[in-house]
Design a protein around this motif. Structure first.
Motif, PDB file in Angstrom:
ATOM      1  N   VAL A  57     -39.556 -27.250 -57.740  1.00 57.85           N
ATOM      2  CA  VAL A  57     -39.749 -27.214 -56.296  1.00 57.85           C
ATOM      3  C   VAL A  57     -39.672 -25.757 -55.862  1.00 57.85           C
ATOM      4  O   VAL A  57     -38.736 -25.048 -56.224  1.00 57.85           O
ATOM      5  CB  VAL A  57     -38.674 -28.030 -55.549  1.00 57.85           C
ATOM      6  N   ARG A  58     -40.661 -25.308 -55.111  1.00 61.94           N
ATOM      7  CA  ARG A  58     -40.656 -23.932 -54.627  1.00 61.94           C
ATOM      8  C   ARG A  58     -40.644 -23.926 -53.102  1.00 61.94           C
ATOM      9  O   ARG A  58     -41.154 -24.855 -52.463  1.00 61.94           O
ATOM     10  CB  ARG A  58     -41.863 -23.138 -55.154  1.00 61.94           C
ATOM     11  N   TYR A  59     -40.072 -22.885 -52.555  1.00 61.94           N
ATOM     12  CA  TYR A  59     -40.004 -22.758 -51.107  1.00 61.94           C
ATOM     13  C   TYR A  59     -41.155 -21.905 -50.601  1.00 61.94           C
ATOM     14  O   TYR A  59     -41.432 -20.826 -51.145  1.00 61.94           O
ATOM     15  CB  TYR A  59     -38.681 -22.119 -50.682  1.00 61.94           C
ATOM     16  N   VAL A  60     -41.838 -22.374 -49.557  1.00 60.23           N
ATOM     17  CA  VAL A  60     -42.910 -21.635 -48.899  1.00 60.23           C
ATOM     18  C   VAL A  60     -42.530 -21.442 -47.439  1.00 60.23           C
ATOM     19  O   VAL A  60     -42.352 -22.418 -46.701  1.00 60.23           O
ATOM     20  CB  VAL A  60     -44.261 -22.372 -49.007  1.00 60.23           C
ATOM     21  N   ASP A  61     -42.381 -20.181 -47.042  1.00 54.59           N
ATOM     22  CA  ASP A  61     -42.011 -19.884 -45.660  1.00 54.59           C
ATOM     23  C   ASP A  61     -43.265 -19.793 -44.803  1.00 54.59           C
ATOM     24  O   ASP A  61     -44.146 -18.979 -45.066  1.00 54.59           O
ATOM     25  CB  ASP A  61     -41.215 -18.582 -45.585  1.00 54.59           C
ATOM     26  N   LEU A  62     -43.335 -20.628 -43.777  1.00 51.02           N
ATOM     27  CA  LEU A  62     -44.518 -20.677 -42.914  1.00 51.02           C
ATOM     28  C   LEU A  62     -44.472 -19.656 -41.788  1.00 51.02           C
ATOM     29  O   LEU A  62     -45.503 -19.398 -41.157  1.00 51.02           O
ATOM     30  CB  LEU A  62     -44.649 -22.084 -42.312  1.00 51.02           C
TER      31      LEU A  62
END
Length: 289
Positions: free
Chosen positions: A216-221
């Motif tokens: 699981v990777r985090y993507v900052d919008l």
């Protein structure tokens, strides 16, 4: 007798379970009769009531000497909780435990949710009722709203930036509330509740990876992308504005403080995010144990 409002949400449903387990006399306020059955199966009373209809609140409050005050966010929240406080005063309730939010007592914080809860806190303080204020940090359970993209895409979207947040499990908030309602001597204080560690969103993604066995990777919008995503999910404009405001504060590091209040009040440490992720791994795409 304890009246529990907000009894069907994350905190309230756990609170009524804990009160039933402790053999405490309690009554849950529900908005419609179809919500009553799970609570009645616990052996607790239920009462149908509406925050906008004071007569239903008077009936629900009859015979109660304590109140747990919790309601969902809405522009009418200050008025609605004031109606409940008024009913508690009419019924002679002796103690109110109110679930609030961090910074509700800081007039310089521009966050709309803080402003609403600040109004309610001041009204409660001026009511003459004995009270205790709970100010929990951001809920771990809020990540369940992101469970679908985590499970389907392996991506956690957000706008926390590099900010660290001492996320708390709502089960620990309920445990503190139960202790305050069952044990005397906590009136007139406020409790800031947090989890045991302050995590970045990237670290949250790491713990979800460990719990599910999937990357699981985090993507900052960023604010604009996050606002668009919330609006696209159908959230009303006032709620989108408030969530973006709140996440802007968290991204700036305002949610990183860790307290020991959960351990002090319950006698055990708060749950870690790793524990929360393991308990909900199936929702996030992991396999059942």
């Amino acid at each position: 007798m304890i009246l529990v409002t907000g009894a069907t949400g994350h905190v309230g449903s756990e609170l009524v379970r804990l009160l039933a387990e402790a053999g405490t006399s309690a009554r849950a306020l529900v908005h419609s009769p179809d919500k009553a059955a799970p609570i009645q199966r616990l052996g607790l009373e239920t009462a149908v009531g509406d925050f906008e209809q004071p007569d239903t609140l008077d009936a629900a409050m009859k015979g109660c000497d304590q109140l747990f005050l919790l309601s969902p966010p809405t522009p009418r929240q200050p008025e609605q909780e004031q109606h409940v406080i008024d009913a508690a005063r009419r019924a002679g309730v002796g103690h109110v435990v109110k679930q609030s939010v961090p910074w509700a007592d800081d007039p310089d914080v521009g966050l709309v949710f803080c402003r609403w809860h600040g109004q309610i806190e001041r009204y409660l303080e001026q009511s003459g009722l004995a009270y205790t204020l709970l100010r929990p940090s951001n809920f771990m359970q809020n990540f369940l709203m992101s469970a679908q993209p985590v499970a389907e895409q392996g991506v956690l979207y957000g706008m926390f930036g590099a900010g660290r947040v001492a996320f708390i499990d709502t089960r620990d908030v309920a445990a503190v509330a139960a202790e305050l309602l069952i044990s005397p001597g906590h009136q007139g204080v406020s409790c800031t509740l947090t989890g045991p560690e302050a995590l970045s969103a990237a670290e949250v993604a790491e713990r979800l990876s460990a719990a599910t066995g999937r990357q699981v990777r985090y993507v900052d919008l960023g604010p604009d992308g996050f606002r668009q995503a919330l609006a696209g999910a159908g959230l009303p404009g006032w709620l989108v504005d408030g969530v973006v405001q709140g996440n802007t504060m968290l991204a700036a590091g305002h949610g990183a403080t860790v307290t020991d209040e959960v351990a002090r009040l319950t006698g055990r440490p708060p749950r870690t995010f790793a524990q929360f992720a393991a308990d909900h791994r199936v929702a996030f795409g992991g396999q059942p144990s």
